[in-house]
Design an enzyme around this catalytic site. Structure first.
Site, PDB file in Angstrom:
ATOM      1  N   GLU A  34       0.810  -1.219   0.000  1.00 51.17           N
ATOM      2  CA  GLU A  34       0.000   0.000   0.000  1.00 51.17           C
ATOM      3  C   GLU A  34       0.843   1.269   0.000  1.00 51.17           C
ATOM      4  OE1 GLU A  34      -2.654  -3.210   1.787  1.00 51.17           O
ATOM      5  OE2 GLU A  34      -0.550  -2.587   2.045  1.00 51.17           O
ATOM      6  N   PHE A  36     -11.088  -7.675  14.077  1.00 53.66           N
ATOM      7  CA  PHE A  36      -9.978  -8.054  13.209  1.00 53.66           C
ATOM      8  C   PHE A  36      -9.725  -6.952  12.169  1.00 53.66           C
ATOM      9  CE2 PHE A  36      -8.544 -10.254   9.263  1.00 53.66           C
ATOM     10  CZ  PHE A  36      -7.284 -10.642   9.710  1.00 53.66           C
ATOM     11  N   GLN A  37      -8.509  -6.473  12.127  1.00 48.97           N
ATOM     12  CA  GLN A  37      -8.061  -5.428  11.201  1.00 48.97           C
ATOM     13  C   GLN A  37      -8.833  -4.117  11.351  1.00 48.97           C
ATOM     14  OE1 GLN A  37      -7.817  -7.149   7.195  1.00 48.97           O
ATOM     15  NE2 GLN A  37      -5.750  -7.861   7.659  1.00 48.97           N
ATOM     16  N   LYS A  67     -17.646  -0.926   6.121  1.00 47.63           N
ATOM     17  CA  LYS A  67     -18.005  -1.908   5.103  1.00 47.63           C
ATOM     18  C   LYS A  67     -19.510  -1.919   4.833  1.00 47.63           C
ATOM     19  CE  LYS A  67     -17.306  -6.751   3.781  1.00 47.63           C
ATOM     20  NZ  LYS A  67     -16.696  -8.051   4.166  1.00 47.63           N
ATOM     21  N   MET A  94      24.265   9.564   2.095  1.00 47.31           N
ATOM     22  CA  MET A  94      24.144  10.885   2.705  1.00 47.31           C
ATOM     23  C   MET A  94      24.511  10.854   4.181  1.00 47.31           C
ATOM     24  SD  MET A  94      23.635  13.997   1.914  1.00 47.31           S
ATOM     25  CE  MET A  94      22.565  14.295   0.508  1.00 47.31           C
TER      26      MET A  94
END
Length: 555
Positions: free
Chosen positions: A51, A113-114, A163, A469
Site C-alpha cells: 500500500e 480483526f483489522q 463496510k 548521505m
C-alpha cells in the site's frame, strides 16, 4: 437512483475525471473492489505490491499530471501502510484522495480483526479526513474530499468508509464537481503597487520559486516578470522545473546543497521575491541571517507560512498566478546585466562539479548522459539521498512537473512508486527513476507492479554500497564513526529485476553505461541499470546545518 455505496464511490470518481486508481484489496474493501471490476472499462486499477507503493504512485501521478491522485486500501494494516505516503503528500502539498474501507459499523470500537482508527492516525497529516458510518454522508464527503484536496494550499484528504456503508443502498444524483472556494486577495491592487515600487527601486533583485509556483501553474508569469524586470531566478527543490535550466537568468537550486551562485546571490541581494516557498530549514539554514541584506517580499497561498521561518518585509496571501498577473503590469521594464554578470562570475568561481570520482563512474557524467539522450518531455523521479541532490544539481529539467522528488518529508523509498504513478499518468512520456542502493532497497518490490503493467520506467541505481548521505555526514561531522551506514549487502540488482520479469544491466564505466542506457531506451518494460560509483563521492557544495554561505564546504 438507488445504487450501493460502493457504486456511488465509482460514480463520484468519474464525476471528477478519475481514470486511474492505485491500491490493494482486502476483506473490508470487497464491495469496493467488486464494483471496480464492473467499472474496469472506465477506471484503471493498478494493483501495487504494498500500500505504501500505492500511496507514492498516487502522489507521483498527481505531481506529474496536475490531477488528483487516488489510492484505495482495506482496513487495519492496509490503511496504516498508506501513512508514510500520505505524510509525503502532505509535506509537499500534493492533491490526493485516499479511500480506505473499515470494518462494519457494529464492530467499530470492539478491536475487531483489522480494525484501526485511521482518521485518528492521519489527522495530523491530512488537510481533512472523514469517517463515514452513515450512508447518507458518503456522497457529500467524497465530493468535498476532492474540493478540499485542490483548493488553497493543496494536500491529501482521507475518506474512511465502514463496510456496511459500501454495501448499503443509497440515493445518487449526478453532480458536477464542487467549485473550489476562492478567497479574494485582500488589497491586491494596493499590495502589488507596493511590491512593484520596491522591485522597481531594487538594484540586485532575485526571485525564489518554490513548489507553489508548480501548484498554481504560474511558471509563465514568473518568466514574464523575470524577463520584463531583468531579475535572476533561483529555485528550491520543490520548485525545480518552474524555470527552464536553459534560461540565462536561471542559477539553479539554493540551500544546503544548492549552487554557490544561487546561495551567494540570495545573500547579496537587496530584494528577494519569494514565490510559493516556505523557507524550510534546508533553504534558510540560519533563518535570522537569511537574505539579511534584502527586503524580502513573499507571495504564498497559505498565511501560516508568512513569518513562520523567516521574517519578511511584506507579503501577499493568495494564489501566485493571480498575484503575479496583477503585479507584472506595474513593474517597470529594466535590466540588471551587471548583477547577472556578477552572479555568472560566482558560477565560474565555484562551478557545480563532482570533484573526484575516485577512479569510478562520475554521478555528474551519468546524469548529463541521461539528459542528453532523452527529450525535453522526460520526467525525472528521485528517491532521497545523495543521488537526489546530484539529480537536483545536474538534471537539465525544462518543464514544470518533470522533476519529482520528496522534499519536505524526505521519504526514502518514494521514487519507484512515484515513477510508476508518473508513467501511468503520462504513458507517452519517458520516465527516468534515479535512486540509491539504500533508498531502492526499501520499495523495490514495486518492480512486480512495473512488470505487470509493462511500464517502460528506466531505473538508474547509484550504487556506492553505503547509506551515502548519512555516511557523508559521519565523515564530515562524526569523526568517521560509520555506525550502520555500511550494510554489506550483496544484492545482485541485475539478477533481481530479471527474476521479477524485467531487464537489467550493470555498468562499471561510462562506456558500459552508455551502451546499457541505449539498450534500455529500446525496451518496452521496466529496466534497471546498476551504476557502481565510489563510496567516497560527496554531494558538494554543502552548507552545514545552522550555518550560512560563509561556511559553505567545497571539499
Amino acid at each position: 437512483m438507488k445504487i450501493t455505496g460502493a457504486e456511488l464511490v465509482m460514480k463520484i470518481l468519474l464525476e471528477h475525471d478519475v481514470d486511474t486508481v492505485f491500491g490493494y484489496p482486502g476483506g473490508t474493501a470487497l464491495f469496493l473492489y467488486d464494483e471496480l471490476y464492473k467499472y474496469s472499462d472506465k477506471i484503471k486499477h493498478v494493483l501495487v505490491a504494498h500500500e505504501q507503493g500505492g500511496a507514492h504512485a498516487a502522489d507521483g501521478y498527481a505531481r506529474s499530471t496536475g490531477k488528483t491522485g487516488v489510492a484505495f486500501s482495506t482496513s487495519g494494516p492496509g490503511a496504516t501502510n498508506l501513512v508514510t505516503g500520505i505524510a509525503t503528500a502532505y509535506m509537499d502539498s500534493i492533491p490526493t484522495v485516499f479511500i480506505t474501507a473499515n470494518v462494519g459499523k457494529h464492530l467499530i470500537g470492539r478491536d475487531a480483526f483489522q480494525e484501526i482508527c485511521i482518521t485518528g492516525v492521519t489527522f495530523p497529516i491530512t488537510k481533512h479526513n472523514y469517517f463515514i458510518n452513515d450512508k447518507d454522508d458518503l456522497a457529500d464527503a467524497l465530493r468535498n474530499a476532492f474540493r478540499i484536496a485542490n483548493e488553497g494550499r493543496k494536500g491529501p484528504v482521507l475518506v474512511d468508509i465502514t463496510k456496511d456503508v459500501t454495501e448499503a443502498l443509497v440515493d445518487y444524483e449526478p453532480a458536477a464537481p464542487l467549485p473550489l472556494r476562492h478567497e479574494e486577495i485582500k488589497e491586491l491592487d494596493t499590495r502589488t503597487e507596493k511590491f512593484a515600487r520596491h522591485i522597481n527601486a531594487s538594484r540586485r533583485p532575485v526571485i525564489i520559486t518554490g513548489g507553489g509556483v508548480i501548484a498554481s501553474e504560474s511558471h509563465n508569469e514568473v518568466m514574464e516578470l523575470a524577463d520584463k524586470a531583468g531579475i535572476p531566478v533561483v529555485t528550491t527543490l520543490m520548485g525545480m522545473g518552474a524555470v527552464s535550466s536553459d534560461e540565462k537568468k536561471y542559477f539553479g537550486m539554493l540551500g544546503m546543497h544548492g549552487s554557490y551562485a544561487a546561495n551567494k546571490c540570495v545573500s547579496e541581494a537587496d530584494l528577494i521575491l519569494a514565490l510559493g516557498t516556505r523557507f524550510s530549514d534546508r533553504v534558510a539554514l540560519k533563518p535570522d541571517q537569511f537574505g539579511k541584506k534584502a527586503r524580502i517580499l513573499q507571495i504564498d497561498v497559505d498565511k501560516s507560512e508568512v513569518n513562520k521561518n523567516v521574517n519578511v518585509s511584506d507579503y501577499i496571501v493568495g494564489d501566485c498566478k493571480e498575484a503575479l498577473r496583477e503585479l507584472i503590469p506595474k513593474v517597470e521594464k529594466a535590466d540588471h546585466d551587471e548583477w547577472i554578470a556578477e552572479i555568472t562570475g560566482w558560477n565560474k568561481e565555484h562551478p557545480m562539479k563532482v570533484r573526484d570520482a575516485h577512479g569510478k563512474m562520475n554521478p555528474e557524467e551519468i546524469i548529463e548522459h541521461i539528459c542528453s539522450h532523452t527529450d525535453k518531455e522526460t520526467i525525472y523521479v528521485t528517491d532521497v539521498g545523495q543521488h537526489q541532490m546530484w539529480a537536483a544539481q545536474y538534471v537539465r529539467q525544462t518543464k514544470p512537473r518533470n522533476f519529482i522528488s520528496s522534499g519536505g518529508l524526505g521519504t526514502m523509498g518514494f521514487g519507484y512508486g512515484a515513477a510508476i504513478g508518473a508513467q501511468m499518468g503520462n504513458p507517452d512520456k519517458r520516465v527516468i527513476h534515479m535512486t540509491g542502493d539504500g533508498s531502492f532497497h526499501m520499495n523495490l518490490n514495486e518492480a512486480c507492479t512495473a512488470v505487470s503493467n509493462n511500464l517502460p520506467v528506466i531505473t538508474v541505481i547509484f550504487n556506492n554500497r553505503v547509506l551515502g548521505m548519512v555516511y557523508q555526514w559521519q565523515t564530515a561531522f562524526y569523526e568517521k564513526r560509520y555506525s550502520n551506514t555500511t550494510p554489506e549487502r550483496k544484492t545482485d540488482f541485475v539478477k533481481l529485476i530479471e527474476a521479477f520479469g524485467g531487464h537489467g544491466f550493470r555498468a562499471e564505466n561510462m562506456e558500459e553505461f552508455a551502451d546499457a542506457f541505449d539498450k534500455a531506451l529500446k525496451q518496452n518494460g521496466p529496466v534497471w541499470i546498476e551504476c557502481n560509483i565510489a563510496y567516497e563521492d560527496k554531494v558538494l557544495p554543502m552548507i552545514p546545518n545552522g550555518k550560512t554561505i560563509d561556511d559553505m564546504l567545497f571539499e
